[in-house]
Write a protein that holds these residues in place. Structure first.
Motif, PDB file in Angstrom:
ATOM      1  N   UNK A 234       0.835  -1.193   0.000  1.00 49.78           N
ATOM      2  CA  UNK A 234       0.000   0.000   0.000  1.00 49.78           C
ATOM      3  C   UNK A 234       0.875   1.250   0.000  1.00 49.78           C
ATOM      4  N   UNK A 235       0.480   2.254  -0.796  1.00 50.01           N
ATOM      5  CA  UNK A 235       1.181   3.534  -0.782  1.00 50.01           C
ATOM      6  C   UNK A 235       0.690   4.285   0.452  1.00 50.01           C
ATOM      7  N   UNK A 236       1.576   4.553   1.413  1.00 50.28           N
ATOM      8  CA  UNK A 236       1.147   5.167   2.665  1.00 50.28           C
ATOM      9  C   UNK A 236       1.047   6.693   2.548  1.00 50.28           C
ATOM     10  N   UNK A 237      -0.159   7.214   2.695  1.00 51.45           N
ATOM     11  CA  UNK A 237      -0.362   8.657   2.668  1.00 51.45           C
ATOM     12  C   UNK A 237      -1.492   8.992   3.630  1.00 51.45           C
ATOM     13  N   UNK A 238      -1.129   9.649   4.711  1.00 46.18           N
ATOM     14  CA  UNK A 238      -2.070   9.989   5.778  1.00 46.18           C
ATOM     15  C   UNK A 238      -2.024  11.486   5.997  1.00 46.18           C
ATOM     16  N   UNK A 239      -3.163  12.070   6.319  1.00 43.79           N
ATOM     17  CA  UNK A 239      -3.223  13.501   6.535  1.00 43.79           C
ATOM     18  C   UNK A 239      -3.696  13.853   7.924  1.00 43.79           C
ATOM     19  N   UNK A 240      -3.341  15.067   8.380  1.00 43.17           N
ATOM     20  CA  UNK A 240      -3.792  15.565   9.675  1.00 43.17           C
ATOM     21  C   UNK A 240      -3.963  17.080   9.600  1.00 43.17           C
ATOM     22  N   UNK A 241      -5.029  17.554  10.250  1.00 48.33           N
ATOM     23  CA  UNK A 241      -5.281  18.986  10.405  1.00 48.33           C
ATOM     24  C   UNK A 241      -5.396  19.238  11.904  1.00 48.33           C
ATOM     25  N   UNK A 242      -4.641  20.198  12.397  1.00 53.84           N
ATOM     26  CA  UNK A 242      -4.647  20.515  13.835  1.00 53.84           C
ATOM     27  C   UNK A 242      -6.021  21.039  14.255  1.00 53.84           C
ATOM     28  N   UNK A 243      -6.311  20.903  15.540  1.00 49.32           N
ATOM     29  CA  UNK A 243      -7.559  21.442  16.103  1.00 49.32           C
ATOM     30  C   UNK A 243      -7.643  22.934  15.801  1.00 49.32           C
ATOM     31  N   UNK A 244      -8.871  23.425  15.653  1.00 49.50           N
ATOM     32  CA  UNK A 244      -9.076  24.823  15.297  1.00 49.50           C
ATOM     33  C   UNK A 244     -10.147  25.438  16.186  1.00 49.50           C
ATOM     34  N   UNK A 245      -9.752  26.367  17.046  1.00 48.01           N
ATOM     35  CA  UNK A 245     -10.701  27.008  17.954  1.00 48.01           C
ATOM     36  C   UNK A 245     -11.274  28.304  17.435  1.00 48.01           C
ATOM     37  N   UNK A 246     -10.764  28.812  16.318  1.00 43.36           N
ATOM     38  CA  UNK A 246     -11.269  30.068  15.734  1.00 43.36           C
ATOM     39  C   UNK A 246     -12.164  29.750  14.546  1.00 43.36           C
ATOM     40  N   UNK A 247     -13.347  30.327  14.538  1.00 43.05           N
ATOM     41  CA  UNK A 247     -14.298  30.053  13.457  1.00 43.05           C
ATOM     42  C   UNK A 247     -13.754  30.519  12.106  1.00 43.05           C
ATOM     43  N   UNK A 248     -14.004  29.690  11.104  1.00 46.98           N
ATOM     44  CA  UNK A 248     -13.650  30.045   9.730  1.00 46.98           C
ATOM     45  C   UNK A 248     -14.932  30.027   8.903  1.00 46.98           C
ATOM     46  N   UNK A 249     -14.865  30.573   7.708  1.00 43.66           N
ATOM     47  CA  UNK A 249     -16.034  30.604   6.829  1.00 43.66           C
ATOM     48  C   UNK A 249     -16.418  29.193   6.411  1.00 43.66           C
ATOM     49  N   UNK A 250     -17.706  28.993   6.244  1.00 42.65           N
ATOM     50  CA  UNK A 250     -18.165  27.681   5.766  1.00 42.65           C
ATOM     51  C   UNK A 250     -17.874  27.572   4.271  1.00 42.65           C
ATOM     52  N   UNK A 251     -17.868  26.357   3.768  1.00 41.37           N
ATOM     53  CA  UNK A 251     -17.629  26.115   2.351  1.00 41.37           C
ATOM     54  C   UNK A 251     -16.660  24.963   2.147  1.00 41.37           C
ATOM     55  N   UNK A 252     -16.413  24.668   0.908  1.00 42.53           N
ATOM     56  CA  UNK A 252     -15.512  23.578   0.536  1.00 42.53           C
ATOM     57  C   UNK A 252     -14.088  24.126   0.431  1.00 42.53           C
ATOM     58  N   UNK A 253     -13.175  23.519   1.142  1.00 44.45           N
ATOM     59  CA  UNK A 253     -11.759  23.877   1.119  1.00 44.45           C
ATOM     60  C   UNK A 253     -11.013  22.788   0.356  1.00 44.45           C
ATOM     61  N   UNK A 254     -10.184  23.180  -0.614  1.00 41.25           N
ATOM     62  CA  UNK A 254      -9.520  22.188  -1.461  1.00 41.25           C
ATOM     63  C   UNK A 254      -8.051  22.531  -1.694  1.00 41.25           C
ATOM     64  N   UNK A 255      -7.321  21.534  -2.127  1.00 41.01           N
ATOM     65  CA  UNK A 255      -5.941  21.655  -2.574  1.00 41.01           C
ATOM     66  C   UNK A 255      -5.671  20.444  -3.456  1.00 41.01           C
ATOM     67  N   UNK A 256      -4.585  20.469  -4.203  1.00 39.15           N
ATOM     68  CA  UNK A 256      -4.175  19.333  -5.015  1.00 39.15           C
ATOM     69  C   UNK A 256      -2.693  19.072  -4.769  1.00 39.15           C
ATOM     70  N   UNK A 257      -2.388  17.860  -4.372  1.00 37.45           N
ATOM     71  CA  UNK A 257      -1.001  17.441  -4.155  1.00 37.45           C
ATOM     72  C   UNK A 257      -0.518  16.652  -5.362  1.00 37.45           C
ATOM     73  N   UNK A 258       0.752  16.799  -5.690  1.00 31.49           N
ATOM     74  CA  UNK A 258       1.371  15.914  -6.672  1.00 31.49           C
ATOM     75  C   UNK A 258       2.231  14.916  -5.902  1.00 31.49           C
ATOM     76  N   UNK A 259       1.949  13.652  -6.131  1.00 30.93           N
ATOM     77  CA  UNK A 259       2.664  12.564  -5.463  1.00 30.93           C
ATOM     78  C   UNK A 259       3.468  11.828  -6.527  1.00 30.93           C
ATOM     79  N   UNK A 260       4.759  11.689  -6.280  1.00 32.30           N
ATOM     80  CA  UNK A 260       5.638  10.990  -7.229  1.00 32.30           C
ATOM     81  C   UNK A 260       6.089   9.678  -6.623  1.00 32.30           C
ATOM     82  N   UNK A 261       5.917   8.592  -7.371  1.00 34.80           N
ATOM     83  CA  UNK A 261       6.395   7.274  -6.994  1.00 34.80           C
ATOM     84  C   UNK A 261       7.575   6.951  -7.911  1.00 34.80           C
ATOM     85  N   UNK A 262       8.716   6.648  -7.310  1.00 33.35           N
ATOM     86  CA  UNK A 262       9.914   6.315  -8.086  1.00 33.35           C
ATOM     87  C   UNK A 262      10.356   4.897  -7.756  1.00 33.35           C
ATOM     88  N   UNK A 263      10.700   4.141  -8.801  1.00 32.21           N
ATOM     89  CA  UNK A 263      11.086   2.733  -8.638  1.00 32.21           C
ATOM     90  C   UNK A 263      12.513   2.536  -9.046  1.00 32.21           C
TER      91      UNK A 263
END
Length: 172
Positions: free
Chosen positions: A143-172
């Motif tokens: 399995x390609x191991x990729x895990x994510x974490x976001x720290x706790x957030x006590x300050x309100x942020x705007x509602x909506x969809x938050x996105x990003x795109x990562x490029x992951x490179x696998x080299x053999x």
């Protein structure tokens, strides 16, 4: 005429083999060293390895949010390599803004996140470097191991969809 045909067939031995030739034929198969990636797909001219989905939350959260890579087919992204390879390399870039942050298209607010190579989320993927991932010694897919974490957030942020795109490179 019949007699001359009979003598010719005896002369040339029609119906009987007069000589045999034996030769060899080389047979080969060249198995290239490498790996096959399964569980992903294709999006245009780029491989689609899946999604790291942190789910739905309110505008504040008190716990660390976590996510695990899910392959396009809903399973995991896996690598299966020739048995003479012991590891493959994984590198993960900084995302669209280079800082691993999710952004809301509506408000412009951002949320920072980290990505890790272990489920305990203790070994981060450092932007600009790669990490070796040991292959299963039995030859089974790894399995390609990729895990994510976001720290706790006590300050309100705007509602909506938050996105990003990562490029992951696998080299053999």
């Amino acid at each position: 005429m019949l007699a001359s045909m009979a003598s010719m067939s005896m002369l040339f031995g029609l119906g009987q083999a007069q000589a045999a030739v034996t030769g060899k034929v080389d047979v080969s198969l060249n198995v290239a060293q490498g790996c096959e990636v399964t569980g992903g797909g294709v999006d245009g001219n780029l491989n689609d390895f899946g999604i790291l989905d942190f789910g739905d939350v309110s505008t504040t959260w008190t716990n660390v949010l976590s996510a695990e890579l899910a392959g396009v087919s809903g399973g995991t992204l896996q690598v299966e390599c020739s048995k003479d390879l012991e590891a493959f390399q994984v590198s993960v870039d900084g995302g669209l803004r280079g800082d691993r942050s999710l952004v809301s298209a509506d408000s412009g607010d951002t949320v920072s996140y980290e990505v890790f190579s272990d489920a305990a989320r203790t070994v981060p993927y450092i932007i600009g470097s790669s990490q070796p991932i040991a292959l299963d010694t039995s030859g089974a897919p790894t399995e390609v191991p990729l895990y994510g974490a976001i720290a706790a957030n006590g300050s309100a942020i705007a509602s909506g969809l938050y996105t990003d795109t990562l490029l992951v490179k696998l080299e053999f």
